[in-house]
Design an enzyme around this catalytic site. Sequence first.
Site, mmCIF file in Angstrom:
data_model
loop_
_atom_site.group_PDB
_atom_site.id
_atom_site.type_symbol
_atom_site.label_atom_id
_atom_site.label_comp_id
_atom_site.label_asym_id
_atom_site.label_seq_id
_atom_site.Cartn_x
_atom_site.Cartn_y
_atom_site.Cartn_z
ATOM 1 N N GLU A 70 0.835 -1.217 0.000
ATOM 2 C CA GLU A 70 0.000 0.000 0.000
ATOM 3 C C GLU A 70 0.862 1.256 0.000
ATOM 4 O O GLU A 70 0.825 2.024 0.955
ATOM 5 C CB GLU A 70 -0.831 0.048 1.282
ATOM 6 C CG GLU A 70 -1.962 -0.904 1.365
ATOM 7 C CD GLU A 70 -2.543 -0.939 2.772
ATOM 8 O OE1 GLU A 70 -3.609 -1.519 2.909
ATOM 9 O OE2 GLU A 70 -1.934 -0.418 3.712
ATOM 10 N N PRO A 71 1.633 1.492 -1.037
ATOM 11 C CA PRO A 71 2.463 2.699 -1.037
ATOM 12 C C PRO A 71 1.655 3.963 -1.288
ATOM 13 O O PRO A 71 0.688 3.945 -2.061
ATOM 14 C CB PRO A 71 3.437 2.459 -2.197
ATOM 15 C CG PRO A 71 2.757 1.458 -3.062
ATOM 16 C CD PRO A 71 1.798 0.675 -2.235
ATOM 17 N N GLY A 72 2.035 5.034 -0.646
ATOM 18 C CA GLY A 72 1.422 6.337 -0.882
ATOM 19 C C GLY A 72 2.519 7.313 -1.289
ATOM 20 O O GLY A 72 2.662 7.682 -2.458
ATOM 21 N N ARG A 73 3.344 7.657 -0.307
ATOM 22 C CA ARG A 73 4.389 8.665 -0.505
ATOM 23 C C ARG A 73 5.299 8.364 -1.704
ATOM 24 O O ARG A 73 5.631 9.266 -2.467
ATOM 25 C CB ARG A 73 5.257 8.726 0.758
ATOM 26 C CG ARG A 73 6.318 9.820 0.739
ATOM 27 C CD ARG A 73 7.337 9.606 1.871
ATOM 28 N NE ARG A 73 6.738 9.320 3.141
ATOM 29 C CZ ARG A 73 6.375 10.231 4.038
ATOM 30 N NH1 ARG A 73 6.567 11.501 3.804
ATOM 31 N NH2 ARG A 73 5.837 9.852 5.183
ATOM 32 N N ARG A 128 4.281 19.680 7.286
ATOM 33 C CA ARG A 128 5.279 18.659 7.644
ATOM 34 C C ARG A 128 6.525 19.206 8.362
ATOM 35 O O ARG A 128 7.000 18.586 9.324
ATOM 36 C CB ARG A 128 5.669 17.820 6.427
ATOM 37 C CG ARG A 128 4.450 17.106 5.790
ATOM 38 C CD ARG A 128 4.826 16.053 4.756
ATOM 39 N NE ARG A 128 5.472 14.913 5.384
ATOM 40 C CZ ARG A 128 6.749 14.690 5.390
ATOM 41 N NH1 ARG A 128 7.570 15.508 4.756
ATOM 42 N NH2 ARG A 128 7.253 13.664 6.017
ATOM 43 N N CYS A 181 0.791 33.442 11.545
ATOM 44 C CA CYS A 181 1.229 34.064 12.794
ATOM 45 C C CYS A 181 1.764 32.995 13.738
ATOM 46 O O CYS A 181 1.149 32.689 14.768
ATOM 47 C CB CYS A 181 0.067 34.814 13.413
ATOM 48 S SG CYS A 181 -0.588 36.042 12.294
ATOM 49 N N GLU A 182 2.855 32.391 13.348
ATOM 50 C CA GLU A 182 3.467 31.278 14.087
ATOM 51 C C GLU A 182 4.963 31.326 13.839
ATOM 52 O O GLU A 182 5.396 31.280 12.679
ATOM 53 C CB GLU A 182 3.000 29.927 13.519
ATOM 54 C CG GLU A 182 1.576 29.592 13.712
ATOM 55 C CD GLU A 182 1.266 28.956 15.050
ATOM 56 O OE1 GLU A 182 2.197 28.439 15.703
ATOM 57 O OE2 GLU A 182 0.091 29.006 15.425
ATOM 58 N N TYR A 201 1.293 14.077 1.357
ATOM 59 C CA TYR A 201 0.942 14.649 2.664
ATOM 60 C C TYR A 201 1.138 16.171 2.712
ATOM 61 O O TYR A 201 1.475 16.729 3.745
ATOM 62 C CB TYR A 201 1.735 13.953 3.786
ATOM 63 C CG TYR A 201 1.567 12.447 3.760
ATOM 64 C CD1 TYR A 201 0.351 11.875 4.118
ATOM 65 C CD2 TYR A 201 2.593 11.606 3.341
ATOM 66 C CE1 TYR A 201 0.177 10.488 4.067
ATOM 67 C CE2 TYR A 201 2.421 10.228 3.285
ATOM 68 C CZ TYR A 201 1.214 9.682 3.651
ATOM 69 O OH TYR A 201 1.023 8.316 3.597
#
Length: 436
Positions: A293-296, A333, A364-365, A393
């Site tokens: 089940e690869p995603g990335r 990320r 504002c972080e 992602y």
Amino acid sequence: MNDIFKIKDNTLFIDNVSTVALAKEYGTPLYVYSETEIRRRIDEIKTMFTEKYKRAKAAYASKAFLTVAMAQLINREGLLLDVVSGGELYTAIAAGFPAARIEFHGNNKSYEELDRAIGYGVGKIIIDAFGELEMIENLAEKYSRNVNVLFRITPAVEVDTHSFISTGHADSKFGFSMDARDEGNLNGIYSLFQKAIESKFVTLSGIHFHIGSQLFTNKSHLDALAVALGVYREVNDRFGYALPEINIGGGFGANYTEADDRKPYSYFLDPVMEEVQRFCAQYDLKEPTIVIEPGRSIVGEAGITLYTVGSIRTSGGGTKYVSIDGGMPDNIRPALYGAKYEAILANKADEPVSETVTICGKCCETGDKIIEDGTLARAERGDILAVFTTGAYGYSMASNYNRLPVPAVLFVADGKVKEIVKRQTFEDLIRNDLTI
Ligand code: LLP
């Protein structure tokens, strides 16, 4: 730099399209995917796995990046689709993805989600909690439909990745531990298997594990496989039942920076298939199908994000901040995992890097930084910044923090451009807001 990227006339091109022209036409921030690269990664899965081995299947983990167009692409490529929520499931069905090729995951599926999934006729449900089998049996009866189920096990192996994306360790919230017990269940996972084998509503299709993401060595997959094969054999010995499949999840890494060294699928999967064959021959067992089940690894490197440079300042502490018109809402990320990225100025692609800068977003972080202490050519207001390997992602974890609209998404392929997601508008931001 991956060969889908080229530099011509001091400009970065992706899949034969000028990124600067894209930024001009569609605005920034902008997610751009090379369809050629996505298909190339899928081809690699086919040649190195599903077409090489008789009992091998691949699902795309849609949590990495899913839109209607992406589901259509995966459908045309013939892969299975792993979904993990009612929303992902709905997107897939809306895209015309055949329910029978959908695998439904989730550590806390609701009755309503299961109802939809079984109503659509999804191919497989991966059971990940006590009580789920009973809900599924109930719904299988309602729809007069037999449901294929797998159980997700926790192999309790250590994984060399960020702890937030490590999922197969003993203390994980996912899956059933080998001695999983709840009240009245004194025999761990095997009593669950027995129940599923004896059920007239479900077919026990196998077991599943997913141990973590962004892996560069095959050790954890092989350690977990050893545990899964032990379970496979035990089920065979106890119940005379050969589990049809073992799903070994995803987790195959992508290259984000020069320091990363992604391995081909064969590096992970050849030893897995060899071990399955060896084990089954040793104990005279039928060979199960192995599912991945690869995603990335399918979408990560295919995607870039384009931004426009705004304010530039050197802080009292001496850090040179280059601000962009997006940030943590389109790529959480770095803030969440300390993830590292590389970038270039797309309109100065031939110019030598000359400065060390911190690329920060517009939220504002203080933690809203996409790259800390990276190198760039000399940046000026109005430059187009391209950040690499944002395909996985990024969009799928995007938010509206500070009420920033989610950027548009494009597919490009050999000079051709398709807009696959429109940019959110300010109207979209208040669409569900009610007045008092
Ligand atoms: N299968 C299951 C059951 C999963 O939970 C995952 C990822 C995958 C497959 C796909 O894994 P991949 O091939 O993409 O590594 N948001 C994090 C990654 C979370 C992964 C969660 N599960 C990140 O941005 O790094």
